[in-house]
Scaffold this motif. Structure first.
Motif, short mmCIF file in Angstrom:
data_model
loop_
_atom_site.label_atom_id
_atom_site.label_comp_id
_atom_site.label_asym_id
_atom_site.label_seq_id
_atom_site.Cartn_x
_atom_site.Cartn_y
_atom_site.Cartn_z
N ALA A 233 0.81 -1.22 0.00
CA ALA A 233 0.00 0.00 0.00
C ALA A 233 0.84 1.26 0.00
N ALA A 234 2.15 1.13 0.23
CA ALA A 234 3.06 2.29 0.18
C ALA A 234 4.09 2.14 -0.92
N ASP A 235 3.76 1.37 -1.93
CA ASP A 235 4.70 1.17 -3.04
C ASP A 235 5.08 2.47 -3.72
N ASP A 236 4.22 3.47 -3.64
CA ASP A 236 4.50 4.75 -4.30
C ASP A 236 5.59 5.54 -3.58
N VAL A 237 5.87 5.20 -2.33
CA VAL A 237 6.88 5.93 -1.55
C VAL A 237 8.11 5.07 -1.26
N LYS A 238 7.87 3.78 -0.97
CA LYS A 238 8.95 2.81 -0.72
C LYS A 238 9.86 3.25 0.43
N LYS A 239 9.25 3.53 1.56
CA LYS A 239 10.01 3.88 2.76
C LYS A 239 9.43 3.11 3.94
N ALA A 240 10.30 2.42 4.67
CA ALA A 240 9.88 1.63 5.83
C ALA A 240 10.60 2.13 7.07
N THR A 241 9.84 2.33 8.15
CA THR A 241 10.39 2.81 9.41
C THR A 241 9.88 1.94 10.55
N LEU A 242 10.80 1.42 11.34
CA LEU A 242 10.42 0.62 12.51
C LEU A 242 10.14 1.57 13.67
N LEU A 243 8.91 1.58 14.16
CA LEU A 243 8.51 2.49 15.24
C LEU A 243 8.58 1.83 16.61
N HIS A 244 8.41 0.52 16.64
CA HIS A 244 8.43 -0.18 17.93
C HIS A 244 8.79 -1.63 17.70
N ARG A 245 9.58 -2.18 18.62
CA ARG A 245 9.82 -3.63 18.61
C ARG A 245 10.09 -4.08 20.03
N SER A 246 9.33 -5.04 20.48
CA SER A 246 9.53 -5.66 21.78
C SER A 246 9.06 -7.11 21.67
N TYR A 247 9.28 -7.87 22.73
CA TYR A 247 8.92 -9.29 22.70
C TYR A 247 8.28 -9.69 24.03
N ARG A 248 7.45 -10.73 23.94
CA ARG A 248 6.95 -11.35 25.15
C ARG A 248 7.03 -12.86 24.98
N TRP A 249 7.07 -13.55 26.09
CA TRP A 249 7.11 -15.01 26.10
C TRP A 249 8.27 -15.56 25.27
N GLY A 250 9.38 -14.81 25.24
CA GLY A 250 10.60 -15.32 24.61
C GLY A 250 10.75 -15.04 23.14
N ASN A 251 9.65 -15.00 22.39
CA ASN A 251 9.80 -14.84 20.94
C ASN A 251 8.58 -14.30 20.22
N LEU A 252 7.52 -13.94 20.93
CA LEU A 252 6.35 -13.36 20.27
C LEU A 252 6.63 -11.88 20.02
N SER A 253 6.78 -11.52 18.76
CA SER A 253 7.23 -10.15 18.46
C SER A 253 6.08 -9.16 18.47
N GLN A 254 6.36 -8.00 19.00
CA GLN A 254 5.43 -6.88 19.03
C GLN A 254 6.09 -5.75 18.27
N SER A 255 5.84 -5.70 16.97
CA SER A 255 6.50 -4.71 16.13
C SER A 255 5.47 -3.87 15.40
#
Length: 260
Positions: A233-255
Protein backbone atom coordinates in the motif's frame (compact mmCIF):
# COMPACT_ATOMS: atom_id res chain seq x y z
CA UNK A 1 -1.28 11.28 3.08
CA UNK A 2 -1.50 8.74 5.90
CA UNK A 3 1.21 6.03 5.86
CA UNK A 4 0.21 2.39 5.87
CA UNK A 5 1.19 0.26 8.86
CA UNK A 6 1.96 -3.27 9.92
CA UNK A 7 0.91 -3.63 13.55
CA UNK A 8 1.46 -6.68 15.73
CA UNK A 9 -1.67 -7.76 17.55
CA UNK A 10 0.51 -9.82 19.90
CA UNK A 11 -1.96 -11.65 22.17
CA UNK A 12 -5.66 -11.10 22.95
CA UNK A 13 -4.55 -10.22 26.50
CA UNK A 14 -3.62 -6.79 25.15
CA UNK A 15 -7.31 -5.97 25.44
CA UNK A 16 -7.03 -5.82 29.25
CA UNK A 17 -3.35 -5.06 29.79
CA UNK A 18 -1.47 -1.84 30.42
CA UNK A 19 2.16 -2.13 29.38
CA UNK A 20 4.77 -0.47 27.22
CA UNK A 21 3.31 -1.84 24.00
CA UNK A 22 -0.35 -1.07 24.70
CA UNK A 23 0.62 2.45 25.75
CA UNK A 24 2.60 2.88 22.52
CA UNK A 25 -0.43 1.93 20.45
CA UNK A 26 -2.69 4.25 22.43
CA UNK A 27 -0.34 7.12 21.63
CA UNK A 28 0.30 6.18 17.99
CA UNK A 29 -3.01 7.47 16.70
CA UNK A 30 -2.28 10.87 18.26
CA UNK A 31 0.69 11.26 15.90
CA UNK A 32 -1.41 10.73 12.75
CA UNK A 33 -4.06 12.76 10.95
CA UNK A 34 -7.53 11.58 11.85
CA UNK A 35 -8.44 9.04 9.16
CA UNK A 36 -11.63 9.09 7.13
CA UNK A 37 -11.76 5.29 7.40
CA UNK A 38 -9.59 2.28 8.22
CA UNK A 39 -8.89 -0.67 5.93
CA UNK A 40 -7.60 -3.60 7.97
CA UNK A 41 -6.15 -6.89 6.71
CA UNK A 42 -6.28 -9.36 9.61
CA UNK A 43 -4.25 -12.54 10.00
CA UNK A 44 -7.32 -14.09 11.63
CA UNK A 45 -9.46 -13.82 8.53
CA UNK A 46 -8.12 -16.28 5.98
CA UNK A 47 -9.77 -16.95 2.63
CA UNK A 48 -8.79 -18.39 -0.72
CA UNK A 49 -10.39 -15.42 -2.48
CA UNK A 50 -10.04 -11.82 -1.34
CA UNK A 51 -12.96 -10.81 0.87
CA UNK A 52 -14.16 -7.22 1.29
CA UNK A 53 -16.56 -6.33 4.10
CA UNK A 54 -19.73 -4.44 3.42
CA UNK A 55 -20.90 -4.52 7.03
CA UNK A 56 -22.99 -1.72 8.54
CA UNK A 57 -21.99 -2.39 12.16
CA UNK A 58 -19.56 -5.08 13.21
CA UNK A 59 -20.19 -7.56 16.00
CA UNK A 60 -17.13 -8.58 18.03
CA UNK A 61 -15.74 -12.07 17.41
CA UNK A 62 -14.17 -13.67 20.51
CA UNK A 63 -11.94 -16.02 18.55
CA UNK A 64 -9.92 -17.24 21.53
CA UNK A 65 -10.50 -19.41 24.56
CA UNK A 66 -9.21 -19.87 28.11
CA UNK A 67 -8.82 -16.15 28.82
CA UNK A 68 -10.29 -14.06 31.68
CA UNK A 69 -14.07 -13.65 31.58
CA UNK A 70 -13.82 -9.87 31.30
CA UNK A 71 -12.32 -10.22 27.82
CA UNK A 72 -15.53 -11.80 26.56
CA UNK A 73 -17.52 -8.78 27.71
CA UNK A 74 -15.57 -6.25 25.63
CA UNK A 75 -17.52 -4.41 22.97
CA UNK A 76 -16.18 -2.45 20.02
CA UNK A 77 -19.17 -1.28 17.95
CA UNK A 78 -17.29 -0.15 14.87
CA UNK A 79 -19.32 0.76 11.82
CA UNK A 80 -18.51 0.05 8.20
CA UNK A 81 -18.63 2.34 5.18
CA UNK A 82 -20.31 0.86 2.12
CA UNK A 83 -19.22 3.59 -0.36
CA UNK A 84 -15.55 3.14 0.61
CA UNK A 85 -15.91 -0.64 0.44
CA UNK A 86 -17.28 -0.22 -3.06
CA UNK A 87 -14.38 2.08 -3.92
CA UNK A 88 -12.03 -0.70 -2.80
CA UNK A 89 -13.91 -3.14 -5.00
CA UNK A 90 -13.54 -0.78 -7.95
CA UNK A 91 -9.78 -0.66 -7.47
CA UNK A 92 -9.57 -4.44 -7.18
CA UNK A 93 -11.53 -4.69 -10.43
CA UNK A 94 -9.20 -2.19 -12.07
CA UNK A 95 -6.12 -4.21 -11.13
CA UNK A 96 -7.62 -7.58 -11.93
CA UNK A 97 -7.92 -8.86 -8.35
CA UNK A 98 -10.78 -11.30 -7.87
CA UNK A 99 -12.83 -10.79 -4.70
CA UNK A 100 -16.09 -11.48 -2.93
CA UNK A 101 -18.24 -9.17 -0.82
CA UNK A 102 -18.90 -10.25 2.79
CA UNK A 103 -21.86 -8.70 4.62
CA UNK A 104 -22.11 -10.38 8.05
CA UNK A 105 -18.69 -11.19 9.52
CA UNK A 106 -17.63 -9.33 12.66
CA UNK A 107 -14.20 -8.10 13.70
CA UNK A 108 -11.85 -10.80 14.96
CA UNK A 109 -9.32 -10.13 17.70
CA UNK A 110 -6.63 -9.37 15.13
CA UNK A 111 -8.73 -6.32 14.28
CA UNK A 112 -10.62 -5.10 17.34
CA UNK A 113 -7.84 -5.52 19.89
CA UNK A 114 -5.56 -3.03 18.12
CA UNK A 115 -8.36 -0.78 16.86
CA UNK A 116 -9.66 -0.41 20.41
CA UNK A 117 -6.22 0.78 21.52
CA UNK A 118 -5.81 3.15 18.57
CA UNK A 119 -9.36 4.53 18.46
CA UNK A 120 -11.18 3.53 21.66
CA UNK A 121 -14.39 5.36 20.77
CA UNK A 122 -15.01 3.15 17.73
CA UNK A 123 -15.91 6.30 15.83
CA UNK A 124 -13.96 5.69 12.60
CA UNK A 125 -15.47 3.45 9.90
CA UNK A 126 -13.70 0.15 9.27
CA UNK A 127 -13.51 -1.99 6.16
CA UNK A 128 -12.27 -5.42 7.11
CA UNK A 129 -10.26 -7.43 4.57
CA UNK A 130 -9.13 -11.05 4.50
CA UNK A 131 -5.67 -12.43 3.77
CA UNK A 132 -4.82 -15.37 1.54
CA UNK A 133 -1.86 -17.47 2.77
CA UNK A 134 -1.88 -19.42 -0.49
CA UNK A 135 -0.86 -16.43 -2.59
CA UNK A 136 2.77 -15.66 -3.33
CA UNK A 137 4.10 -12.65 -1.38
CA UNK A 138 4.33 -10.73 -4.66
CA UNK A 139 0.58 -11.16 -5.15
CA UNK A 140 -0.21 -10.12 -1.57
CA UNK A 141 1.92 -7.02 -2.09
CA UNK A 142 0.07 -6.30 -5.34
CA UNK A 143 -3.30 -6.27 -3.54
CA UNK A 144 -1.99 -3.66 -1.13
CA UNK A 145 -0.53 -1.71 -4.04
CA UNK A 146 -3.92 -1.68 -5.77
CA UNK A 147 -5.31 0.23 -2.79
CA UNK A 148 -2.42 2.65 -2.34
CA UNK A 149 -4.23 5.59 -3.93
CA UNK A 150 -6.76 5.53 -1.07
CA UNK A 151 -4.09 6.85 1.28
CA UNK A 152 -4.31 10.22 -0.47
CA UNK A 153 -7.91 10.39 0.73
CA UNK A 154 -6.95 10.02 4.41
CA UNK A 155 -7.70 6.31 4.56
CA UNK A 156 -5.57 4.36 7.01
CA UNK A 157 -4.43 0.94 5.73
CA UNK A 158 -3.29 -1.59 8.36
CA UNK A 159 -1.93 -5.11 8.15
CA UNK A 160 -2.48 -6.83 11.49
CA UNK A 161 -0.33 -9.86 12.27
CA UNK A 162 2.90 -10.86 14.04
CA UNK A 163 6.31 -11.15 12.37
CA UNK A 164 7.58 -13.91 14.69
CA UNK A 165 4.67 -16.16 15.65
CA UNK A 166 5.25 -19.75 16.73
CA UNK A 167 2.82 -20.99 19.35
CA UNK A 168 4.84 -24.15 19.93
CA UNK A 169 7.98 -22.18 20.82
CA UNK A 170 6.46 -19.70 23.29
CA UNK A 171 7.87 -19.56 26.81
CA UNK A 172 4.84 -18.39 28.76
CA UNK A 173 6.85 -18.29 31.99
CA UNK A 174 9.23 -15.71 30.49
CA UNK A 175 8.50 -12.32 32.08
CA UNK A 176 11.70 -10.36 31.45
CA UNK A 177 11.00 -9.34 27.87
CA UNK A 178 14.20 -11.02 26.72
CA UNK A 179 13.98 -12.44 23.21
CA UNK A 180 15.35 -15.70 21.87
CA UNK A 181 18.38 -15.27 19.62
CA UNK A 182 16.64 -16.89 16.67
CA UNK A 183 13.70 -14.47 16.91
CA UNK A 184 16.06 -11.49 16.96
CA UNK A 185 18.01 -12.93 14.04
CA UNK A 186 14.89 -13.24 11.92
CA UNK A 187 13.53 -9.80 12.81
CA UNK A 188 16.93 -8.20 12.19
CA UNK A 189 17.05 -9.77 8.73
CA UNK A 190 13.52 -8.55 8.08
CA UNK A 191 14.34 -5.03 9.26
CA UNK A 192 17.38 -4.79 7.02
CA UNK A 193 15.46 -5.75 3.88
CA UNK A 194 12.39 -3.68 4.74
CA UNK A 195 14.48 -0.55 5.26
CA UNK A 196 16.15 -1.16 1.90
CA UNK A 197 12.79 -1.99 0.29
CA UNK A 198 14.41 -5.16 -1.02
CA UNK A 199 11.29 -6.87 -2.27
CA UNK A 200 13.27 -9.52 -4.17
CA UNK A 201 14.69 -10.85 -0.89
CA UNK A 202 11.47 -10.30 1.06
CA UNK A 203 9.36 -12.18 -1.48
CA UNK A 204 11.79 -15.09 -1.06
CA UNK A 205 11.88 -14.93 2.75
CA UNK A 206 10.99 -18.63 3.06
CA UNK A 207 14.26 -19.50 1.35
CA UNK A 208 16.54 -16.66 2.48
CA UNK A 209 15.59 -15.56 5.99
CA UNK A 210 17.52 -17.04 8.93
CA UNK A 211 15.52 -19.12 11.42
CA UNK A 212 12.48 -18.83 9.18
CA UNK A 213 11.28 -22.33 10.09
CA UNK A 214 10.92 -21.17 13.69
CA UNK A 215 9.78 -17.61 13.06
CA UNK A 216 7.22 -18.40 10.35
CA UNK A 217 6.47 -22.12 10.69
CA UNK A 218 5.07 -23.89 7.66
CA UNK A 219 1.78 -24.58 9.45
CA UNK A 220 1.11 -20.87 9.98
CA UNK A 221 2.32 -18.06 7.72
CA UNK A 222 -0.97 -16.16 8.07
CA UNK A 223 0.44 -13.93 10.82
CA UNK A 224 3.44 -12.87 8.75
CA UNK A 225 1.78 -12.09 5.42
CA UNK A 226 -0.27 -9.00 6.44
CA UNK A 227 3.12 -7.28 6.26
CA UNK A 228 3.07 -7.58 2.45
CA UNK A 229 -0.41 -6.10 2.09
CA UNK A 230 0.58 -3.10 4.22
CA UNK A 231 3.93 -2.69 2.47
CA UNK A 232 2.34 -2.82 -0.98
CA UNK A 233 0.00 0.00 0.00
CA UNK A 234 3.06 2.29 0.18
CA UNK A 235 4.70 1.17 -3.04
CA UNK A 236 4.50 4.75 -4.30
CA UNK A 237 6.88 5.93 -1.55
CA UNK A 238 8.95 2.81 -0.72
CA UNK A 239 10.01 3.88 2.76
CA UNK A 240 9.88 1.63 5.83
CA UNK A 241 10.39 2.81 9.41
CA UNK A 242 10.42 0.62 12.51
CA UNK A 243 8.51 2.49 15.24
CA UNK A 244 8.43 -0.18 17.93
CA UNK A 245 9.82 -3.63 18.61
CA UNK A 246 9.53 -5.66 21.78
CA UNK A 247 8.92 -9.29 22.70
CA UNK A 248 6.95 -11.35 25.15
CA UNK A 249 7.11 -15.01 26.10
CA UNK A 250 10.60 -15.32 24.61
CA UNK A 251 9.80 -14.84 20.94
CA UNK A 252 6.35 -13.36 20.27
CA UNK A 253 7.23 -10.15 18.46
CA UNK A 254 5.43 -6.88 19.03
CA UNK A 255 6.50 -4.71 16.13
CA UNK A 256 5.04 -1.70 14.41
CA UNK A 257 6.24 -0.79 10.92
CA UNK A 258 5.30 2.42 9.17
CA UNK A 259 5.33 2.38 5.36
CA UNK A 260 5.40 5.66 3.49
Amino acid sequence: MIPSFFISHSTPRMSIEVNEYTQFLQQLSQTLPRPKAIILFSAHWESNLQQVSEVLEYPVIYDFYGFPDEMYQIRYPAKGDIPIAQEIEGLLDKYGVSYEVETTRGLDHGAWVILRLLYPNADIPVISMSVNPQLAPKEQYAIGKALSALRTNDIFIIGSGVTVHNGRALKRHEKTGQADEWALEFDDWLAHHLKNWDVDSLFNYERLAPSVQLAVPVYGNEHFIPLFYAMGAADDVKKATLLHRSYRWGNLSQSVWQFG
